[in-house]
Design a protein around this motif. Structure first.
Motif: not given
Length: 149
Positions: A20-28, A143-149, A126-137
């Motif tokens: 309920s407090d945090n979540a992690k998702l690995r990108l490839h 977003d503390s990441s500075s590298n959007n690779q 080549l394929k890569r995964e990017e995070v998708l942040v879906n805001k509800i409400g």
């Protein structure tokens, strides 16, 4: 269900951690893994071929021949007796041709390999995964990441 709804898939490689407090998702992402290998393209065989040809050569030769000349003599008197004399021998010569063959070196052929370097172009998707942040409400998201690779 988590606060991100159906955003995470359930494959084992994703390794999600969800409470309920945090979540992690690995990108490839995909990267190219290029390996080179050697294959035999063909071969070259050097050999010899024997070619026969007829050769005509004119060689001048000499030969001797005996010419018999007769003269008519009008009954001249002679003091000689008629006897058996030794015959006259005249040697007669001619040139003959003796043909031999000999082998001579006319040239030399050598072969060697050399390495040629070139560049081949590879076009690959080549394929890569990017995070998708879906805001509800209207949540506050930082977003503390500075590298959007």
């Amino acid at each position: 269900m988590s606060i991100f709804g159906g955003l995470f898939n359930n494959d084992n490689d994703t390794k999600k951690q969800n409470n309920s407090d945090n979540a992690k998702l690995r990108l490839h992402k995909e990267e190219l893994d290029i390996n080179k290998y050697s294959v035999q393209k063909g071969e070259v065989e050097l050999g010899k071929e024997i070619i026969e040809e007829q050769k005509t050569v004119e060689v001048p030769v000499t030969r001797e021949e005996i010419v018999i000349e007769r003269k008519c003599i009008n009954n001249e008197s002679s003091n000689s007796c008629i006897t058996n004399e030794e015959p006259i021998k005249i040697p007669v010569n001619e040139e003959r041709i003796d043909v031999d063959k000999r082998t001579v070196v006319t040239g030399e052929v050598s072969a060697h390999k050399r390495t040629i370097e070139s560049t081949e172009r590879i076009d690959e998707t080549l394929k890569r995964e990017e995070v998708l942040v879906n805001k509800i409400g209207n949540p506050d998201v930082v977003d503390s990441s500075s590298n959007n690779q």
